[in-house]
Scaffold this active site. Structure first.
Site, PDB file in Angstrom:
ATOM      1  CD  GLN A 143     -10.949  -6.342   6.845  1.00 31.86           C
ATOM      2  OE1 GLN A 143     -11.429  -5.369   6.415  1.00 31.86           O
ATOM      3  NE2 GLN A 143      -9.899  -7.124   6.192  1.00 31.86           N
ATOM      4  N   PRO A 169       5.617  11.061  -5.619  1.00 34.79           N
ATOM      5  CG  PRO A 169       4.614  12.050  -7.327  1.00 34.79           C
ATOM      6  CD  PRO A 169       5.025  12.390  -5.894  1.00 34.79           C
ATOM      7  CE  LYS A 185      -3.859  -2.239   2.377  1.00 38.28           C
ATOM      8  NZ  LYS A 185      -3.148  -3.464   3.162  1.00 38.28           N
TER       9      LYS A 185
END
Ligand code: C5P
Length: 242
Positions: free
Chosen positions: A195, A65, A60
């Protein structure tokens, strides 16, 4: 062999070896995030290669950039990296980060290329969690927005919960892959997990998921192989698998 269910290995290297040995004839892709990587390192890639399976690297990435893109290039430089099937970045990192990652990925040698997936809203978050980080819109609206951004940047797909699949399809069509975590066979157990936007394997496929990402429901089961077989059977009934 099916590749619809990706088995997340947030476990020790010993446990990962055991689970892969028991299930590698049932699934073609495993997922490794920081938990396993920080215990095992890049040499884990050779293990997956020797086992004849692919691996999704779920780091993740969320950075400026140039650094996000350089991280991908370093990842691809490891011995055994041809086993990497896909890599995740936070779509919230922005268009420039996502686009630069795609451009650098495209320059990699053919056998080192991998798919890129944008994480939209973590499946552990609800609307109130978005408000607390200053995002004043519904989960659906935020997932749609980030999915369009990921598609515009040229990513291959997104990670989202089962609940947002139809919203993603509406704006991105069928070409974007949708990977769905937050899955359990057992609705009582789903409530216990962190979750919050969860579904069963069948529900997620009925809603149009391309791949499911399943960790604890498999690796914490008394018999992980049996658990995975049950999941595969559940989706076979729906003719997702033949
Ligand atoms: O154990 P469980 O099945 O809940 O694990 C889900 C896996 O999917 C974890 O490895 C987690 O890091 C990952 N994931 C997620 N939500 C996202 C993206 C990835 O749960 N939005």
């Amino acid at each position: 062999m099916q590749d619809k269910i990706i088995v997340a290995l947030d476990v020790s290297p010993e446990k990962a070896r055991e689970i892969v040995a028991k299930t590698k004839d049932l699934t073609a892709i495993y997922k490794m995030g920081p938990v396993l990587w920080h215990q095992w390192g890049a040499e884990s890639l050779s293990f997956f290669k020797d086992q004849g399976v692919r691996v999704m690297i779920d780091f993740k990435f969320h950075d400026i950039p140039s650094v996000a893109a350089a991280s991908l290039v370093c990842l691809a430089g490891h011995q055994g990296s041809e086993v990497i099937w896909g890599v995740t970045l936070h779509a919230l990192g922005g268009f420039s980060m996502l686009r630069t990652a795609v451009i650098e990925r495209d320059k990699l040698p053919k056998d080192r290329k991998f798919l890129l997936f944008g994480v939209t809203v973590l499946t552990s978050m609800r609307e109130k969690d978005l408000y607390r980080v200053g995002i004043n819109r519904t989960v659906d609206a935020q997932v749609k927005k980030l999915s369009m951004l990921a598609q515009d940047a040229g990513l291959d797909g997104v990670v989202a919960s089962a609940k947002e699949i139809s919203a993603i399809r509406k704006v991105c069509g069928k070409d974007q892959l949708v990977l769905v975590p937050g899955i359990s066979l057992d609705s009582n157990r789903r409530r216990d997990l962190d979750q919050k936007r969860a579904a069963t394997p069948r529900e997620a496929f009925e809603l149009g998921a391309d791949h499911l990402i399943i960790g604890r429901d498999i690796y914490q089961a008394e018999d992980p192989r049996e658990r995975l077989e049950m999941m595969i059977e559940a989706i076979r009934v729906d003719k997702i698998l033949h």
